[in-house]
Motif scaffolding. Structure first.
Motif, PDB file in Angstrom:
ATOM      1  N   PHE A 432       0.827  -1.210   0.000  1.00  0.00           N
ATOM      2  CA  PHE A 432       0.000   0.000   0.000  1.00  0.00           C
ATOM      3  C   PHE A 432       0.862   1.260   0.000  1.00  0.00           C
ATOM      4  N   ARG A 433       2.019   1.210   0.661  1.00  0.00           N
ATOM      5  CA  ARG A 433       2.881   2.383   0.669  1.00  0.00           C
ATOM      6  C   ARG A 433       3.409   2.670  -0.737  1.00  0.00           C
ATOM      7  N   VAL A 434       3.830   1.615  -1.441  1.00  0.00           N
ATOM      8  CA  VAL A 434       4.311   1.797  -2.809  1.00  0.00           C
ATOM      9  C   VAL A 434       3.175   2.238  -3.732  1.00  0.00           C
ATOM     10  N   LEU A 506      -5.723  -3.753 -10.578  1.00  0.00           N
ATOM     11  CA  LEU A 506      -5.504  -4.721  -9.502  1.00  0.00           C
ATOM     12  C   LEU A 506      -5.270  -6.115 -10.067  1.00  0.00           C
ATOM     13  N   ALA A 507      -6.043  -6.474 -11.109  1.00  0.00           N
ATOM     14  CA  ALA A 507      -5.866  -7.800 -11.709  1.00  0.00           C
ATOM     15  C   ALA A 507      -4.498  -7.928 -12.374  1.00  0.00           C
ATOM     16  N   ALA A 508      -4.062  -6.848 -13.056  1.00  0.00           N
ATOM     17  CA  ALA A 508      -2.739  -6.887 -13.679  1.00  0.00           C
ATOM     18  C   ALA A 508      -1.644  -6.958 -12.627  1.00  0.00           C
ATOM     19  N   THR A 509      -1.831  -6.292 -11.496  1.00  0.00           N
ATOM     20  CA  THR A 509      -0.856  -6.369 -10.403  1.00  0.00           C
ATOM     21  C   THR A 509      -0.820  -7.761  -9.804  1.00  0.00           C
ATOM     22  N   LEU A 510      -1.984  -8.398  -9.734  1.00  0.00           N
ATOM     23  CA  LEU A 510      -2.065  -9.749  -9.180  1.00  0.00           C
ATOM     24  C   LEU A 510      -1.251 -10.731 -10.018  1.00  0.00           C
ATOM     25  N   TYR A 511      -1.182 -10.498 -11.320  1.00  0.00           N
ATOM     26  CA  TYR A 511      -0.418 -11.376 -12.205  1.00  0.00           C
ATOM     27  C   TYR A 511       0.960 -10.816 -12.537  1.00  0.00           C
ATOM     28  N   ASP A 512       1.389  -9.794 -11.776  1.00  0.00           N
ATOM     29  CA  ASP A 512       2.726  -9.204 -11.932  1.00  0.00           C
ATOM     30  C   ASP A 512       2.994  -8.730 -13.359  1.00  0.00           C
ATOM     31  N   SER A 513       2.010  -8.077 -13.960  1.00  0.00           N
ATOM     32  CA  SER A 513       2.182  -7.557 -15.311  1.00  0.00           C
ATOM     33  C   SER A 513       3.018  -6.280 -15.262  1.00  0.00           C
ATOM     34  N   PRO A 514       4.037  -6.134 -16.125  1.00  0.00           N
ATOM     35  CA  PRO A 514       4.849  -4.904 -16.110  1.00  0.00           C
ATOM     36  C   PRO A 514       4.122  -3.703 -16.715  1.00  0.00           C
ATOM     37  N   TYR A 515       2.979  -3.929 -17.351  1.00  0.00           N
ATOM     38  CA  TYR A 515       2.245  -2.842 -18.003  1.00  0.00           C
ATOM     39  C   TYR A 515       1.007  -2.414 -17.217  1.00  0.00           C
ATOM     40  N   SER A 516       0.955  -2.778 -15.941  1.00  0.00           N
ATOM     41  CA  SER A 516      -0.241  -2.459 -15.158  1.00  0.00           C
ATOM     42  C   SER A 516      -0.439  -0.956 -14.986  1.00  0.00           C
ATOM     43  N   ASP A 517       0.659  -0.203 -14.904  1.00  0.00           N
ATOM     44  CA  ASP A 517       0.529   1.239 -14.676  1.00  0.00           C
ATOM     45  C   ASP A 517       0.133   2.006 -15.933  1.00  0.00           C
ATOM     46  N   PHE A 518       0.032   1.299 -17.060  1.00  0.00           N
ATOM     47  CA  PHE A 518      -0.488   1.961 -18.244  1.00  0.00           C
ATOM     48  C   PHE A 518      -2.008   2.181 -18.159  1.00  0.00           C
ATOM     49  N   ILE A 519      -2.672   1.429 -17.299  1.00  0.00           N
ATOM     50  CA  ILE A 519      -4.135   1.523 -17.203  1.00  0.00           C
ATOM     51  C   ILE A 519      -4.577   2.901 -16.689  1.00  0.00           C
ATOM     52  N   PRO A 520      -4.024   3.419 -15.569  1.00  0.00           N
ATOM     53  CA  PRO A 520      -4.435   4.780 -15.160  1.00  0.00           C
ATOM     54  C   PRO A 520      -4.069   5.841 -16.189  1.00  0.00           C
ATOM     55  N   LEU A 521      -2.954   5.636 -16.929  1.00  0.00           N
ATOM     56  CA  LEU A 521      -2.619   6.579 -17.989  1.00  0.00           C
ATOM     57  C   LEU A 521      -3.657   6.529 -19.100  1.00  0.00           C
ATOM     58  N   PHE A 594       7.380   5.008 -14.000  1.00  0.00           N
ATOM     59  CA  PHE A 594       6.318   4.014 -13.805  1.00  0.00           C
ATOM     60  C   PHE A 594       6.859   2.593 -13.993  1.00  0.00           C
ATOM     61  N   LEU A 595       8.004   2.456 -14.677  1.00  0.00           N
ATOM     62  CA  LEU A 595       8.570   1.112 -14.873  1.00  0.00           C
ATOM     63  C   LEU A 595       9.081   0.520 -13.570  1.00  0.00           C
ATOM     64  N   THR A 596       9.577   1.386 -12.679  1.00  0.00           N
ATOM     65  CA  THR A 596      10.092   0.926 -11.387  1.00  0.00           C
ATOM     66  C   THR A 596       9.181   1.304 -10.224  1.00  0.00           C
ATOM     67  N   ARG A 597       8.056   1.973 -10.539  1.00  0.00           N
ATOM     68  CA  ARG A 597       7.119   2.429  -9.501  1.00  0.00           C
ATOM     69  C   ARG A 597       7.826   3.255  -8.431  1.00  0.00           C
ATOM     70  N   ASP A 598       8.687   4.106  -8.863  1.00  0.00           N
ATOM     71  CA  ASP A 598       9.450   4.954  -7.934  1.00  0.00           C
ATOM     72  C   ASP A 598       8.955   6.396  -8.095  1.00  0.00           C
TER      73      ASP A 598
END
Length: 793
Positions: A432-434, A506-521, A594-598
C-alpha cells in the motif's frame, strides 16, 4: 386550478415572477369571500333555487363598475367600484382592491419593458444598417453615384465596371431600390413622422393620414420596386430576393412599431460610422471586422427576439391568470363579474398593444434578409430558442451506468481482498505504501474530477427544482444547457469506466504484469480525448463552452470577465490537488518512473518542486487578475477587496508549502497567522457577499429577505456551519492528523474531497443569490455587446 398553478410555476420567467399577477394571494382573497358568504352573508344562488329566483338574480344590478382614472403622463389606473354597499362586501372590496393593484402593476411593468425593447430596436436598426453600409462601401470603393439622390453613398453605378463583385447580400439590389424610392417619395412619410423620438401621434385629419399612407405604400410596394429595378438593369431577377422585399415593407413596421427608425439623421450617422471604420482600418482588418460584426449582431438579434417572446408570453399568461381567478371568484360568489372585469383586462395596454408583435415581425424580416438569405422559416427556426429534450434513453442509460458502478464497487472490493489475502501484514503495508506513493495520485486525480462533476450535476438538479435560471446566469446558448440527467449520465458512465480501470489494474498487479501502470494513464488519456473530441458527439457545444471559459479564466486579465469565467476560476481554486497530481502524472510517465514504480524520484526533483509551487498558486493568481480586471471595467471597491482575499489565500498556500518542507517554529507561526487571516476573510466573503446571508435587518433572522428555500430556512444555518468547518480543515495539517493512521497522501485526498463538497454547497447558494438579484432587477435577457458605436446611442 391546481393544474393552472402548476402551469404558471413551470412557464413563468423566474426573473419576472414578482411582476406577474399574484395568483396565490388573489386565491386567498377568493377563499375569504367564500367563507364570509357561507358563514353569514346574503344567500348564494346555487343549484336548488327556483327558476324565478335565478331570473330575478340575473336581472339585478351589476355588482361592480370598473373605472379608469388618469395618472398624468403614465397609463390610467384601474379602480373598481362596488355598487352594492354593505358590511357583507368587505372581503369583496379587498379582493377587487388587490385585483386592481395587480392589473395596474402588470400594465406598468409591460409598458416599461416595451419601451426598453423599442429603444433597443432603434440601436439594433442603426447597427445593422451600419454593417450593411460598411459592406457596400468596402465593395464599391471608387464607384460613382449615378441614380437618384447622389448624397446616398450606397447607391452606386453597377454598369460602369463589369468586374464589379457580386453583392455580399443577395438582397442588395432590392434594398438599394427600396431606399432610393423612399428617398425620392418619402416626403409624406417624414411629414407623418415628424421627429425621431415622439412620433406616435397621428395627423389631425384621419382621411389625410390614410391617403398619405396609401401613397407611401404605393411607392414602397414590391411591384413598384421590382419594376424600377427591371428598368434600371436588365438582369434576370432572383427568386430569393422576393421574400426579402416583401418582408421589408418599412411603411407598416416603421409607422406602427418603430416610427422613429430610418430617419435621415440616422442614415447619415450610419454612413459616417462606416466611413470612419474604412478610413481607420486596412482591407484585411475590415473583412475581419465585418465577420466579427455579423457574429455579434446575429447573437444580439437572437437575444432580442428571445426577450420579445418572453414579453409576449408574459402578456398571455397574465391575461389567462386574470380570467382564471375571476372564474374562481364567480364560482364561489355567483356574482357574474368576470365578463365585466375581463372587458377592462382585454382593453388594457399589455393586451391591446401591438408593438411587440410588430417588433417580432421586424426582427424576423431583418434576420432573414441579412443572415439566412431571405428564408423567413429558417429565420424563425434560428431565432426561436430550442427546447432541451431528455429522451427516455438518457434515463435508461443513467440507471444502467449507476447500477454498473455499484456492481463494480463490489467487484473492486472483492479483487482487492483476493490480492491482499495471501500477503503478510508487513507485505500488505509495504504494498500500500508503494501503491499510494506511485500510481495512486493518478487514480485519485480522476476520482476528484468525477466527484466535482457529480457535485455540479446535483447543483443543476436543485437549481432546476428551485427554478433558479442557471442557463441565463451562465449565458449558455439557448437549448445547449445540460440537464442534470445528462450531466449525471456522462459522470456515471465515466465512473463505470474508472472502476473498470481500477479493477483491471488490480488484476494486472495480481499477475505481476509490467504494463499495469499503463491503465491509469489510459483512463487519463480517455478523459482528455473526450474533452477535446472535435465531432458533434458527447455534448460538443458544452465542451466548447467549457474550454472557452477555461481559456478566458487562465488568460485573465486580457479578456472581459463574465460570471461563468470567475465561477470556473473558483472551481479551479478547489481543484489545486488535482492540478498537482496532473504535474505528478506527467513526471511519472514522461520520466519513465512508472517502470520501477518509484514516484519519489518526481517528488524530490527540484524542477518538480518549482512547478509544484507555481501550480499551487496559479488558480488564486487567475482569480486575482480577474478581480483586478473587473475593478477596471466595472469600478467599485468590492472587486479590490475580493482581490485582497485571493492575495491572502496565495500567501497562506505558500506558507503551507514551506511549512510542509521545513516544520520549524518560524514557518509554523507564519502558516497559522496567514491561514487564519485567509480563512476568516474567505468565510466572511462566502457567507455575507457571495451568499448574501447574515443580514441583521432581515425578516429572516440572520439570513436575507428573500430565500428560495423559505420553508426550510434551517438549511442555510447548517450550510454556513459546514462552510466554516470545512474552511478550517487546514488545522489538521498542523497536528499531522491522519485518518485512521493512513498515509499522508491518502489524508490529503480526503481533505481535497471535503473541499470539493464544500464548493458544491457554495455553488448552489452563490447562484441562488445571483438569481434573486436578477429577479429584483427584472433581468431576464442578457446584454450582448454590439460592434459599432454611434453618437446617438
Amino acid at each position: 386550478m391546481v393544474e393552472f398553478s402548476k402551469h404558471l410555476r413551470t412557464n413563468l420567467v423566474p426573473e419576472w415572477r414578482d411582476a406577474y399577477c399574484n395568483y396565490k394571494e388573489l386565491k386567498k382573497d377568493v377563499t375569504r369571500v367564500k367563507n364570509q358568504r357561507i358563514s353569514g352573508g346574503q344567500p348564494l344562488l346555487q343549484r336548488g333555487y327556483s327558476l324565478k329566483d335565478r331570473i330575478a338574480a340575473s336581472r339585478k344590478q351589476s355588482f361592480i363598475k370598473v373605472n379608469r382614472k388618469p395618472n398624468g403622463d403614465n397609463l390610467p389606473t384601474v379602480e373598481t367600484e362596488i355598487l352594492i354597499p354593505g358590511s357583507h362586501v368587505a372581503n369583496d372590496a379587498r379582493f377587487f382592491e388587490n385585483l386592481d393593484r395587480e392589473l395596474n402593476k402588470v400594465n406598468e411593468f409591460y409598458l416599461v419593458k416595451e419601451s426598453e425593447f423599442r429603444k433597443h430596436a432603434e440601436i439594433l436598426d442603426m447597427q445593422i444598417q451600419t454593417l450593411f453600409e460598411l459592406k457596400i462601401e468596402e465593395e464599391n470603393q471608387g464607384f460613382q453615384v449615378t441614380m437618384f439622390d447622389k448624397s446616398i453613398p450606397w447607391l452606386r453605378d453597377t454598369e460602369s465596371d463589369p468586374t464589379e463583385k457580386r453583392p455580399i447580400f443577395n438582397r442588395q439590389r432590392s434594398i438599394e431600390y427600396m431606399d432610393a424610392v423612399v428617398s425620392q417619395h418619402n416626403d409624406v412619410l417624414f411629414n407623418t413622422i415628424s421627429n425621431r423620438r415622439g412620433m406616435t401621434k397621428s395627423l389631425q385629419d384621419p382621411e389625410d393620414q390614410l391617403a398619405d399612407i396609401d401613397e407611401v405604400e404605393k411607392y414602397s410596394s414590391p411591384d413598384y420596386i421590382l419594376n424600377a429595378a427591371a428598368e434600371e438593369e436588365e438582369k434576370e431577377p432572383t427568386f430569393n430576393s422576393q421574400p426579402s422585399i416583401r418582408s421589408r415593407r418599412r411603411h407598416k413596421l416603421v409607422i406602427q412599431a418603430l416610427p422613429e427608425l430610418r430617419t435621415h439623421e440616422d442614415r447619415l450617422e450610419t454612413c459616417r460610422t462606416a466611413k470612419m471604420i474604412l478610413e481607420g482600418e486596412g482591407g484585411s482588418s475590415v473583412e475581419a471586422r465585418i465577420q466579427d460584426s455579423e457574429r455579434m449582431l446575429r447573437d444580439a438579434f437572437i437575444e432580442f427576439y428571445r426577450g420579445l417572446t418572453l414579453l409576449k408570453d408574459y402578456s398571455h399568461l397574465n391575461q389567462r391568470t386574470f380570467s382564471k381567478i375571476l372564474k374562481k371568484y364567480d364560482k364561489a360568489t355567483q356574482r357574474n363579474v368576470r365578463r365585466i372585469y375581463m372587458e377592462e383586462v382585454d382593453a388594457s395596454h399589455f393586451t391591446t398593444s401591438e408593438k411587440v408583435p410588430f417588433l417580432l415581425n421586424w426582427v424576423e424580416s431583418i434576420f432573414a434578409d441579412f443572415f439566412v438569405e431571405g428564408d423567413r422559416e429558417r429565420a424563425r427556426d434560428c431565432l426561436k430558442p430550442r427546447r432541451t429534450k431528455s429522451p427516455h434513453r438518457i434515463t435508461f442509460f443513467l440507471g444502467l451506468f449507476t447500477g454498473c458502478s455499484l456492481a463494480l464497487v463490489v467487484a473492486y472490493v472483492a479483487v482487492l481482498h483476493v490480492l491482499t489475502a495471501s500477503l503478510t501484514p508487513e507485505q500488505r503495508k509495504s504494498y500500500f505504501r508503494v501503491y499510494i506513493r506511485s500510481v495512486f495520485p493518478v487514480f485519485s486525480m480522476t476520482a476528484l474530477l468525477l466527484l466535482h462533476v457529480y457535485m455540479y450535476g446535483f447543483n443543476v438538479l436543485w437549481w432546476t427544482r428551485t427554478r433558479i435560471n442557471y442557463a441565463f446566469i451562465f449565458e449558455f446558448a439557448p437549448g445547449t444547457e445540460l440537464s442534470y440527467r445528462k450531466v449525471l449520465l456522462v459522470t456515471t458512465g465515466l465512473t463505470a469506466l474508472f472502476l473498470m480501470g481500477n479493477i483491471g489494474h488490480l488484476a494486472a498487479t495480481l499477475y505481476d504484469s509490467p504494463y499495469s501502470d499503463f491503465i491509469p494513464l489510459a483512463l487519463l488519456l480517455i478523459l482528455v480525448l473526450i474533452l477535446f473530441f472535435p465531432f458533434d458527439y458527447i455534448y460538443r457545444s458544452s465542451r466548447i463552452f467549457f474550454l472557452k471559459t477555461l481559456a478566458r479564466a487562465v488568460t485573465a486579465p486580457f479578456f472581459r470577465v463574465k460570471l461563468a469565467d470567475f465561477f470556473l476560476g473558483d472551481q479551479l481554486c478547489s481543484q489545486v490537488p488535482v492540478m498537482r497530481n496532473i504535474e505528478y502524472a506527467m513526471c511519472y510517465y514522461v520520466g519513465g518512473w512508472f517502470l520501477t514504480r518509484d514516484g519519489e524520484k518526481c517528488t524530490n526533483n527540484q524542477n518538480y518542486l518549482l512547478g509544484y509551487y507555481l501550480i499551487s498558486v496559479l488558480p488564486y493568481w487567475c482569480r486575482l487578475m480577474q478581480c483586478l480586471r473587473r475593478a477596471v471595467d466595472e469600478g467599485g471597491v468590492a472587486h479590490l477587496a475580493n482581490a485582497a482575499k485571493y492575495t491572502s489565500a496565495m500567501i497562506a498556500v505558500v506558507t503551507k508549502i514551506f511549512y510542509g518542507r521545513d516544520a520549524s517554529t518560524l514557518w509554523l507561526i507564519a502558516y497559522i497567522s496567514s491561514s487564519t487571516i485567509a480563512t476568516v476573510f474567505q468565510a466572511y466573503w462566502d457567507i455575507v457577499v457571495d451568499w448574501g446571508l447574515l443580514d441583521r435587518h432581515s425578516r429572516n433572522r440572520w439570513l436575507r429577505d428573500k430565500l428560495i428555500l423559505e420553508d426550510k430556512n434551517y438549511v442555510y444555518y447548517i450550510s454556513m456551519v459546514i462552510n466554516v468547518i470545512f474552511r478550517l480543515a487546514w488545522v489538521l495539517s498542523i497536528t499531522r492528523f491522519h485518518f485512521g493512521g493512513l498515509d499522508p497522501h491518502f489524508s490529503d485526498i480526503i481533505l481535497a474531497a471535503l473541499e470539493i463538497i464544500r464548493r458544491g454547497i457554495w455553488n448552489f447558494y452563490r447562484l441562488e443569490n445571483e438569481h434573486l438579484n436578477n429577479v429584483g432587477q427584472f433581468r431576464a435577457t442578457k446584454t450582448v455587446p454590439l460592434p459599432f458605436e454611434h453618437d446617438k446611442m
